[in-house]
Design a protein around this motif. Sequence first.
Motif, PDB file in Angstrom:
ATOM      1  N   LYS A  86       0.817  -1.204   0.000  1.00 21.64           N
ATOM      2  CA  LYS A  86       0.000   0.000   0.000  1.00 21.64           C
ATOM      3  C   LYS A  86       0.858   1.265   0.000  1.00 21.64           C
ATOM      4  N   ASN A  87       2.091   1.115   0.481  1.00 22.84           N
ATOM      5  CA  ASN A  87       2.961   2.281   0.599  1.00 22.84           C
ATOM      6  C   ASN A  87       3.717   2.579  -0.683  1.00 22.84           C
ATOM      7  N   ASN A 119      -6.856  -3.434   4.305  1.00 21.91           N
ATOM      8  CA  ASN A 119      -8.220  -2.887   4.345  1.00 21.91           C
ATOM      9  C   ASN A 119      -8.292  -1.700   3.389  1.00 21.91           C
ATOM     10  N   ASP A 120      -9.450  -1.103   3.329  1.00 21.76           N
ATOM     11  CA  ASP A 120      -9.661  -0.041   2.341  1.00 21.76           C
ATOM     12  C   ASP A 120      -9.402   1.349   2.952  1.00 21.76           C
ATOM     13  N   ASN A 121      -8.431   1.449   3.820  1.00 25.14           N
ATOM     14  CA  ASN A 121      -8.106   2.758   4.416  1.00 25.14           C
ATOM     15  C   ASN A 121      -6.809   3.295   3.817  1.00 25.14           C
ATOM     16  N   PHE A 122      -6.607   4.602   3.899  1.00 25.51           N
ATOM     17  CA  PHE A 122      -5.291   5.144   3.589  1.00 25.51           C
ATOM     18  C   PHE A 122      -4.327   4.661   4.677  1.00 25.51           C
ATOM     19  N   ASN A 131     -10.152   5.822   9.575  1.00 26.62           N
ATOM     20  CA  ASN A 131     -11.412   5.918   8.841  1.00 26.62           C
ATOM     21  C   ASN A 131     -11.271   5.504   7.388  1.00 26.62           C
ATOM     22  N   LYS A 132     -12.384   5.121   6.796  1.00 29.99           N
ATOM     23  CA  LYS A 132     -12.392   4.645   5.410  1.00 29.99           C
ATOM     24  C   LYS A 132     -12.011   5.766   4.447  1.00 29.99           C
ATOM     25  N   LYS A 133     -11.377   5.339   3.363  1.00 33.93           N
ATOM     26  CA  LYS A 133     -10.964   6.297   2.329  1.00 33.93           C
ATOM     27  C   LYS A 133     -12.090   7.200   1.870  1.00 33.93           C
ATOM     28  N   ILE A 143      -5.048  10.997  -3.614  1.00 35.21           N
ATOM     29  CA  ILE A 143      -4.306  10.710  -2.371  1.00 35.21           C
ATOM     30  C   ILE A 143      -3.541   9.393  -2.516  1.00 35.21           C
ATOM     31  N   ASP A 144      -4.155   8.399  -3.148  1.00 35.55           N
ATOM     32  CA  ASP A 144      -3.444   7.130  -3.401  1.00 35.55           C
ATOM     33  C   ASP A 144      -2.183   7.360  -4.242  1.00 35.55           C
TER      34      ASP A 144
END
Length: 287
Positions: free
Chosen positions: A4-5, A35-38, A43-45, A272-273
């Motif tokens: 993810k990073n 998970n689907d977070n940043f 909290n969720k994206k 942001i991704d």
Amino acid sequence: MNCKNCGSTKTIKKGKVNGQQRYLCKDCCKTFIDNDNFTNMRNKKHIIAFAMDLYFEGMSVRKIERQIQYLFKIKVSPVSIYKWITKYSTLTKQYTDTLKADLGEKWHVDETVIKIKGKQKWFWEIIDEKTRFMVAEHLSKSRTIKDSKILFKDARNRCIKKPRIVYADGCFAYRKGFNLYFGDCGRYSKLIQNVGINARPHQNMIERLHGTLKDMIRARRGMDQMDKTEVMLDGWFVYYNFLRPHSSLGGKTPAEAAGIKLNLENRWESLIDLATKWKNIKSRNFN
Ligand SMILES: [Zn+2]
């Protein structure tokens, strides 16, 4: 599982956190959770992206808090919302500052007074007439040659090719900044100053931009005590150029019109991704 990073595929499982699988990346040596977070966010994206969108449309943080509670049935504090806005405005500005824009031949530079917490500040910007791209922006206490140099330097770093003409008002500060960054190359670019409103057919383009900016600042007067104005303007700059469709561009964003191809299907979320990956790859290469 891609990291993810940094996007690397060299990841291995590394235990669980609250029932969610954790991974370790062998390239960037960071861990992340599936998970689907940043990264490192609770909290969720889509909730964070939603808050960013409303904020730059001019909604106050208190109202955003209520909207999130109403729509997603969760409670987040105004402090958290401020932290998201600050963190991701800074990150996306750093990332988008590395992208070069293919702009038109006529630019407009202008400055306007804005009031921030009762204090008078100058907001400067350069706009490309063809793509409506905001080439550079700058906030200052006064109007000096130093400020104009900062503005033109940013514009120079961002553009692929120089403009033919830059229109400006009569402010004395423009000439030196312009000459320093656009005055070479056999005088390809020209600064035209103080030619009167009639000779600047796109005056209202600038006025509309100033109007949008002032509306946004006014909408949250007295409420957003924690605002860091520069950071807010960074986020607004990103929002204006990369995410806000423009009616005179047939629904494109200024960045799309300027040939910057990012796949921003999920708007703030996608941006942001992209910015997160960019930052992690950059820091990995430095280590
Ligand atoms: Zn990694």
